[in-house]
Design an enzyme around this catalytic site. Structure first.
Site, PDB file in Angstrom:
ATOM      1  N   ALA A 114       0.803  -1.219   0.000  1.00 50.79           N
ATOM      2  CA  ALA A 114       0.000   0.000   0.000  1.00 50.79           C
ATOM      3  C   ALA A 114       0.837   1.269   0.000  1.00 50.79           C
ATOM      4  CB  ALA A 114      -0.940  -0.006   1.202  1.00 50.79           C
ATOM      5  N   HIS A 150       6.577  -7.548   9.114  1.00 47.41           N
ATOM      6  CA  HIS A 150       5.372  -8.377   8.918  1.00 47.41           C
ATOM      7  C   HIS A 150       5.640  -9.628   8.063  1.00 47.41           C
ATOM      8  CE1 HIS A 150       5.055  -5.893   5.331  1.00 47.41           C
ATOM      9  NE2 HIS A 150       4.399  -4.913   5.928  1.00 47.41           N
ATOM     10  N   ASP A 175       0.232  -3.191  12.695  1.00 53.32           N
ATOM     11  CA  ASP A 175       0.233  -2.501  11.398  1.00 53.32           C
ATOM     12  C   ASP A 175      -1.061  -1.708  11.247  1.00 53.32           C
ATOM     13  OD1 ASP A 175       1.234  -1.651   8.986  1.00 53.32           O
ATOM     14  OD2 ASP A 175       0.864  -3.522   7.903  1.00 53.32           O
ATOM     15  N   LEU A 215      -3.989  -5.448   0.538  1.00 49.09           N
ATOM     16  CA  LEU A 215      -4.162  -5.091   1.939  1.00 49.09           C
ATOM     17  C   LEU A 215      -3.409  -3.802   2.248  1.00 49.09           C
ATOM     18  CD1 LEU A 215      -3.784  -8.581   3.648  1.00 49.09           C
ATOM     19  CD2 LEU A 215      -5.861  -7.195   3.546  1.00 49.09           C
TER      20      LEU A 215
END
Length: 360
Positions: A127, A203, A260, A294
């Site tokens: 993103a 992540h 996150d 996402l």
């Protein structure tokens, strides 16, 4: 009038005496307490990777907005967090770093800044704005270090970028933790970064090659190195439960649960922003508008623990992944719970991973 609570405290069964002033009055050993049924009482959670909450993003929020976002996470047990910034042009990031450096002392729960970019692989940007991505040149690294001196704690880098290994050397020498992430690197490329001093994996499983049985990728390189802590977004969306539990088992004491979390956290579904991009949240799942990509999460760490325990992770391991493990990354000592400790600084987690209210 005080009340008593049987709980596991600092790994040992105990009876807590809680006063009307919402503080611990005393602690006594309780060797006969059933550990399988007792809640775990611990210091508050530490989040290494969060972008905001309550409609506020750390990229551009005013001090009141930062306070509101931290307050929402604190209401879910997080008493310390890094303020994560998404990719932006280096001059803009430097300005924001300098601004946050002056504001952090007013936010006791803010433990520093995490730059999740702009040194990311375009093909694994997730993103992040593709126009903001760049290579970690010496000039860029120096600009960020100068602007963030004392406040910049973690930076995410794709190690295959030109100049990345030299940049890792520079950041590590300056006392900044380097995370491998948003990368196309294979196991050897990630291993080179870890062996130069990178100590985190941003992540795990997301925005990187997967853990293949012949090509283990960045995850395999991280698993092989005891000094590397692997971030894990345990929201039931970013990583499947069976994979979540397998990673915690494969790297005991080296997984840090992170949220996150983006600005939409706590607000419900709708159109929101992450950096300069529109994000749609549907059923709690944030994606870049018009795509399936996402865009962070709407997770809180208490929910992450519950999901991890539900996936089969031992409750003590799940609690440690939100407390002791991330605290150690930041070099924070763990203060023992003792008489005088305020309930507001503590969290209670039930055997099923759910957060309990210590005040009742």
């Amino acid at each position: 009038m005080s009340r008593e609570l049987g709980a596991v405290v600092d790994g040992a069964p105990a009876i807590l005496r809680i006063g009307d002033d919402a503080r611990i009055q005393g602690i006594e050993a309780a060797p006969t307490l059933g550990l399988d049924r007792a809640p775990r009482v611990t210091r508050g959670f530490v989040d290494l990777h969060a972008h905001g909450a309550a409609g506020h993003s750390y990229d551009d929020a005013a001090p009141a907005g930062i306070a509101a976002a931290l307050a929402l996470h604190r209401a879910h047990g997080t008493t310390g967090a890094l303020l994560s910034l998404v990719s932006a042009p280096v001059p803009a990031l430097a300005r924001r770093l300098a601004q946050l450096r002056s504001e952090l002392p007013a936010h006791p729960g803010a433990l520093g800044v995490h730059l999740e970019g702009p040194f990311l692989a375009p093909g694994r940007r997730g993103a992040h704005d593709p126009h903001a991505l760049t290579a970690p040149t010496p000039a860029a690294v120096d600009a960020l270090l100068e602007a963030g001196e004392g406040a910049l704690r973690v930076v995410t880098i794709a190690p295959e970028l030109p100049g990345a290994l030299a940049a890792i050397d520079r950041f590590v020498a300056a006392g900044v933790d380097v995370a491998v992430g948003h990368t196309e690197a294979d196991a050897a490329g990630a291993a080179a970064a870890f062996d130069r001093g990178a100590s985190l994996l941003t992540h795990a499983y997301n925005a990187m090659p997967g853990l293949g049985h012949r090509d283990p990728g960045p995850i395999g390189a991280a698993l092989e190195r005891d000094h590397v802590v692997l971030e894990l977004i345990a929201d039931g969306i970013h990583v499947a439960p069976v994979v979540l539990a397998a990673l915690v088992a494969a790297a005991p004491g080296r997984v840090a649960l992170v949220t996150d979390a983006m600005a939409a956290t706590g607000l419900g579904d709708g159109r929101h922003r992450l950096g300069g991009l529109d994000v749609d949240v549907v059923d709690g799942r944030p994606v870049l508008a018009g795509s399936t990509t996402l865009a962070g999460s709407t997770l809180t760490l208490d929910r992450a623990i519950a999901i991890a325990v539900g996936a089969g992770v031992d409750v003590d391991a799940a609690v440690a992944a939100a407390t002791a493990v991330p605290a150690a990354v930041l070099g924070l000592g763990t203060r023992p719970i003792a008489a005088g400790t305020a309930l507001a600084d503590l969290v209670a987690i039930g055997p099923d991973g759910s957060r309990l209210d210590l005040r009742s």
